[in-house]
Design a protein around this motif. Structure first.
Motif, mmCIF file in Angstrom:
data_model
loop_
_atom_site.group_PDB
_atom_site.id
_atom_site.type_symbol
_atom_site.label_atom_id
_atom_site.label_comp_id
_atom_site.label_asym_id
_atom_site.label_seq_id
_atom_site.Cartn_x
_atom_site.Cartn_y
_atom_site.Cartn_z
ATOM 1 N N ALA A 480 39.528 62.808 31.274
ATOM 2 C CA ALA A 480 40.198 62.859 30.213
ATOM 3 C C ALA A 480 39.901 64.502 29.627
ATOM 4 N N VAL A 481 38.697 65.066 29.906
ATOM 5 C CA VAL A 481 38.321 66.542 29.631
ATOM 6 C C VAL A 481 39.408 67.277 30.548
ATOM 7 N N MET A 482 39.388 66.793 31.971
ATOM 8 C CA MET A 482 40.295 67.476 32.883
ATOM 9 C C MET A 482 41.943 67.582 32.451
ATOM 10 N N PHE A 483 42.372 66.471 31.962
ATOM 11 C CA PHE A 483 43.828 66.476 31.815
ATOM 12 C C PHE A 483 43.919 66.843 30.385
ATOM 13 N N GLY A 484 42.925 66.727 29.291
ATOM 14 C CA GLY A 484 43.244 67.284 28.138
ATOM 15 C C GLY A 484 43.074 69.110 28.034
ATOM 16 N N GLY A 485 42.211 69.577 29.268
ATOM 17 C CA GLY A 485 42.301 70.759 29.038
ATOM 18 C C GLY A 485 43.561 71.349 29.792
ATOM 19 N N LEU A 486 44.296 70.654 30.750
ATOM 20 C CA LEU A 486 45.445 70.852 31.089
ATOM 21 C C LEU A 486 46.713 71.005 30.103
ATOM 22 N N VAL A 487 46.595 69.984 29.292
ATOM 23 C CA VAL A 487 47.423 70.165 27.981
ATOM 24 C C VAL A 487 47.185 71.420 27.163
ATOM 25 N N PHE A 488 45.913 71.694 26.996
ATOM 26 C CA PHE A 488 45.608 72.781 25.909
ATOM 27 C C PHE A 488 46.107 74.125 26.700
ATOM 28 N N ILE A 489 45.915 74.349 28.124
ATOM 29 C CA ILE A 489 46.424 75.407 28.723
ATOM 30 C C ILE A 489 47.922 75.643 28.523
ATOM 31 N N LYS A 490 48.541 74.640 28.813
ATOM 32 C CA LYS A 490 50.243 74.571 28.686
ATOM 33 C C LYS A 490 50.496 74.794 27.563
ATOM 34 N N LYS A 491 49.877 74.242 26.353
ATOM 35 C CA LYS A 491 50.392 74.547 25.007
ATOM 36 C C LYS A 491 50.105 76.236 24.461
ATOM 37 N N THR A 492 48.892 76.687 24.866
ATOM 38 C CA THR A 492 48.645 77.889 24.872
ATOM 39 C C THR A 492 49.654 78.769 25.510
ATOM 40 N N ALA A 493 49.918 78.615 26.735
ATOM 41 C CA ALA A 493 50.780 79.427 27.457
ATOM 42 C C ALA A 493 52.169 79.267 26.796
#
Length: 496
Positions: A480-493
């Protein structure tokens, strides 16, 4: 909206199968969940503002109920005649429905038993039985055989680091509910066979025969593993070394290896029509999947290749993550046991997700690594896939390989030429045995190099750190943390 509905079906169905795999849910639970779905649809009709969300929720709930029912229908039911004779010596007959698994000390035969021979009479039965017989037992896929041995139920066993392997459910994915230990097997006749599967197994066996004439062990075992998915492998000691340094995926035929063969074949026929090359790639993927006996990683790779071929042939956009979801859904519908009890399926799906989602992120941050010899691509894909499978591997075996990245960087550059050289060595062994060793020398050098890389990193202090057993909930939190972090990185980018 269509994408959201597809995701609702995929995740809802998989969640239902997963829940039923561990809890005795049945028609009552499925009916209750369906009632909730109907309620959500009623609220969707009354509330325009939340209609889309409620419809998606209703679809997910219906899919969840479907997953429960599918897994419920797949649960193995023991044969009463066999169950009554547990821990006794019995004689059974049936068809060998898969390629026999040759081990160092025995051979394991998957038998679809249809007859119990008892007191001079034959009793009709229906069950999958794993027959453990002496190493030199002369049976093959499709044979009708008679086996005599001690009948028992498969038992879970300790794998070390306080972990248990659920062996009964692992065998259940292949329709096997019983074991016949210390068996003596007699071949009665040739049986019905799938001609395509038979041909794939024949090609594989001839390939390994030529390889055995050209190379010695452990090079022959590694060559057979990376090219045709041979299960004989490297032996326990060397396999443990590859596990320690995070290179075990090299030993077995994976989607990566199949893609190398597909790409090589399409380059070889680069002047042929595009449609021919696409279908050639799909045929190779399917053929390799059959050679591995339907191993999850190769089936997943083959199915995604076929979807890619159809997509390109019809001019449709190919989205790898969507294709992966559809393939995973189809495989679980076909055999729901693989979702919770087939580590190969789980690792294959997660590694592919890592390749699709994490590799581009790592690649953008590894500009300092040269692109020569595809080193940057190897580094990024290794980090992406290793990150994606790490929580699951830690949960399953508790081994944290600290030198996985450098070991993969050094080893994977040799895999493509090693596969080609191994294929040439096998042909040499079959065609010109007297000089086969000379023809196989390049393969010997490359395979030895991969083995020595694994041995070197395994010999370093703290090559692998043992992690104690922990709850599966911690693994889910990690993802959950891993894929949540991925979503955050993509939204930030995307917001930059």
């Amino acid at each position: 909206m269509n994408t959201h509905l597809l995701l609702a079906v995929i995740f809802g169905f998989l969640a239902g199968v997963f829940a039923r795999s561990f809890y005795p849910l049945g028609f009552t639970a499925a009916g209750f969940v369906t009632l909730l779905a109907v309620t959500a649809l009623l609220f969707a009709y009354l509330d325009n503002a939340k209609r889309k969300l409620l419809i998606i929720l209703a679809i997910a709930l219906v899919a969840f109920a479907g997953g429960i029912l599918r897994m419920n229908s797949a649960v193995l039911v023991g044969d009463p005649e066999l169950t009554a004779r547990l821990d006794k010596k019995v004689t059974i007959e049936g068809i060998v429905f898969d390629e026999p698994d040759v081990r160092e000390s025995n051979i394991r035969i998957s038998l679809r038993a249809d007859a119990l021979v008892f007191a001079g009479t034959t009793i009709a039965i229906h069950a999958g039985v794993l027959v453990v017989a002496p190493h030199n037992t002369p049976v093959k896929y499709g044979d009708r055989a008679r086996a005599e041995g001690t009948l028992r139920l498969p038992q879970s066993f300790d794998t070390g680091n306080e972990r248990q392997f659920n062996y009964p459910e692992y065998l259940a994915k292949d329709g096997i509910g019983y074991e016949l230990a210390f068996a003596q097997v007699e071949r009665l006749s040739g049986g019905e066979r799938n001609i395509i599967k038979k041909s794939a197994i024949w090609v594989k066996q001839k390939f390994l025969e030529g390889l055995g004439l050209a190379l010695r062990e452990p090079q022959a075992g590694l060559g057979g593993g990376i090219t045709v998915g041979a299960k004989r492998g490297l032996g326990k000691d060397l396999s443990d070394i590859f596990i320690t340094v995070g290179l075990i995926h090299v030993v077995v035929l994976s989607g990566y290896n199949i893609m190398l063969v597909m790409n090589g074949a399409t380059r070889m026929f680069s002047s042929a029509p595009r449609l021919f090359r696409l279908f050639l790639g799909a045929f190779i993927a399917i053929f390799f999947a059959l050679m591995t006996g339907g191993a999850s990683s190769s089936v997943r790779a083959a199915a995604m290749a076929v979807i890619g071929v159809v997509g390109r042939a019809t001019g449709r956009l190919y989205l790898a993550s969507r294709a992966l979801g559809v393939v995973a859904l189809g495989m679980v519908i076909w055999n729901p046991f693989i979702l919770a009890f087939d580590l190969g399926f789980q690792l294959s799906v997660l590694a592919t997700l890592g390749l699709i989602w994490f590799t581009p992120i790592f690649s953008a941050r590894l500009q300092w690594i040269t692109e020569r010899f595809a080193l940057r691509e190897i580094a990024a894909s290794t980090l992406g896939t290793q990150l994606a499978v790490l929580p699951l591997l830690l949960y399953q075996n508790g081994q944290l390989p600290l030198f996985s990245l450098p070991a993969n960087l050094l080893a994977l550059v040799a895999v493509p030429p090693a596969m080609l050289a191994t294929a040439i060595a096998s042909v040499g062994g079959l065609a010109v045995e007297p000089i086969a060793s000379l023809i196989a020398f390049p393969a010997y050098i490359l395979l030895t190099y991969i083995i020595e890389v694994a041995k070197f990193f395994a010999s370093l202090p703290f090559a692998s750190v043992a992690i104690g057993a922990f709850s599966a909930w911690w693994m889910f939190v990690a993802y959950a943390v891993m894929f949540g972090g991925l979503v955050f990185i993509k939204k930030t980018a995307a917001g930059r």
